[in-house]
Design an enzyme around this catalytic site. Structure first.
Site, PDB file in Angstrom:
ATOM      1  N   ASP A 107      74.158  45.405  34.191  1.00  0.00           N
ATOM      2  CA  ASP A 107      73.829  45.156  34.262  1.00  0.00           C
ATOM      3  C   ASP A 107      73.733  45.387  35.905  1.00  0.00           C
ATOM      4  O   ASP A 107      74.250  45.967  36.362  1.00  0.00           O
ATOM      5  CB  ASP A 107      74.933  43.801  34.529  1.00  0.00           C
ATOM      6  N   GLU A 130      79.412  44.471  34.232  1.00  0.00           N
ATOM      7  CA  GLU A 130      80.267  44.089  35.442  1.00  0.00           C
ATOM      8  C   GLU A 130      80.376  43.341  36.702  1.00  0.00           C
ATOM      9  O   GLU A 130      81.456  43.748  37.663  1.00  0.00           O
ATOM     10  CB  GLU A 130      80.273  45.780  35.887  1.00  0.00           C
TER      11      GLU A 130
END
Length: 387
Positions: free
Chosen positions: A74, A136
């Site tokens: 991400d 994350e």
């Protein structure tokens, strides 16, 4: 199947706009197709809503004691940032590769994918694994279930290299993170009768001021040897956003904010959680003395363990052997390294690029750093071929 270069792989990964609020499945689909096309079996772990997935794989002998290359898929949003080029295309200018995630951390992900394919193609005596997580950037919430899912399908590795941007230095410690979402619910009255109501914004201010006071107290303490390595050398409380209220002439009914801590790895996050919740309870009692419907609701939003420097840690030793870096490096931001360490792996942070470029408009990684990361992977494969 065609073998892509690290740069081609990075360009492909960046082309997927995997902002945390959106699904990463198109990227995961592509990576899995690429790896399986080269004969590498992949495993997935889905988030509960099936909109995000982690991907992990193993090459080499089916034995324990391998090395994990760990990255997240991400990226942070680009909304409102003034980019000179398309954020989701890799553009080369002035010796730099621009694009969202080139630095944090699709550059490393591309290098890890290249290394995995190369290890499978040429053979290694010590296994190599890859672990690509989700979420994350919203509190490292995707790594723990991924790590748990890796147990069983993959032989247990003994060393993890988390490729967050560190300028290819061996980072052996980082602070932990704790986030507590807080909802203050007051009681609305006309502001001229404020004493008969409960103003949620003003009550929230009491807790925020308490955080300021704790920060000042910690700032004045003499740090121990481990704390002194960090900047700043104390645990830090922080509130970044706050919202609440209806109008200037109404006592605010609601106020929302997230109480965040950056906790030294030598300290217990639960001590800070308890201290904050004790303050919340004190403020809530005073609110309810004015009106019984007033209350404060809290929920732990994220809880990221710190990375403890290891005594002759296997991951640190491996990275130092390859890079020649013998310096002492710690960082104040959190990563998934602490989560791997908590699960019983030796962990270290080492990746190309500078954290100063992460999350910025016109994010970039220099060609020099990207090539340094590529050379690191070549050298790592040489080590794994020996065993």
């Amino acid at each position: 199947m065609q073998v892509f270069s690290p740069l081609e792989l990075m360009a492909k990964l960046v082309s997927f706009p995997t902002v945390s609020r959106d699904s990463n499945l198109p990227l995961v689909d592509w990576v899995e197709e690429y790896l399986t096309g080269h004969g590498i079996a992949c495993h997935r772990h889905y988030r509960e809503d099936n909109q995000q997935a982690a991907l992990f794989a193993h090459v080499g002998p089916e034995i324990a004691g391998g090395v994990v290359l760990s990255g997240h898929t991400d990226v942070v949003p680009v909304d409102g940032q003034p980019w000179a080029s398309d954020p989701f295309s890799v553009v080369e200018r002035d010796g730099k590769y621009f694009g969202r995630g080139t630095c944090d951390m699709k550059g490393f992900d591309a290098l890890a994918i290249w290394a995995l394919v190369e290890a499978h193609r040429t053979g290694v005596r010590r296994p190599l694994q890859i672990a690509l997580s989700y979420d994350e950037e919203v509190g490292c919430t995707g790594a723990p279930p991924m790590i748990q899912a890796m147990q069983g399908p993959l032989p247990k590795a003994s060393a993890v290299i988390v490729g967050e941007p560190s300028m290819m230095q061996a980072v052996t410690g980082h602070k932990g993170g704790l986030g507590i979402s807080t909802h203050v619910q007051g009681f609305e009255v006309h502001s001229s009768l404020q004493h008969t109501g409960v103003n949620a914004v003003m009550e929230a201010a009491r807790m925020i001021q308490w955080v300021n006071e704790v920060n000042e107290e910690k700032m004045g303490c003499t740090p121990d040897e481990l704390a002194a390595m960090f900047e700043p050398p104390w645990t830090l409380g922080h509130i970044g956003t706050i919202e609440g209220g209806t109008a200037n002439n109404i006592t605010a009914k609601d106020c929302h904010f997230v109480m965040g801590y950056r906790v030294l790895p030598s300290e217990d996050k639960n001590d800070y959680l308890k201290g904050y919740l004790d303050k919340v309870a004190e403020v809530e009692r005073a609110m309810q003395a004015v009106h019984p419907e007033a209350r404060i609701e809290t929920e732990t939003q994220f809880d990221v363990p710190g990375l403890q420097p290891e005594n002759d840690g296997e991951a640190e030793t491996l990275v130092r052997r390859i890079t020649g870096d013998n310096g002492t490096h710690v960082v104040s931001y959190g990563t998934e390294a602490g989560q791997f360490q908590e699960a019983g792996y030796s962990a270290v942070i080492c990746g190309p690029g500078s954290i100063e470029q992460a999350h910025q408009p016109d994010e970039y990684i220099t060609k020099e750093q990207f090539e340094a990361g590529h050379q690191f992977m070549r050298d790592l494969l040489d080590v794994l071929k020996v065993g």
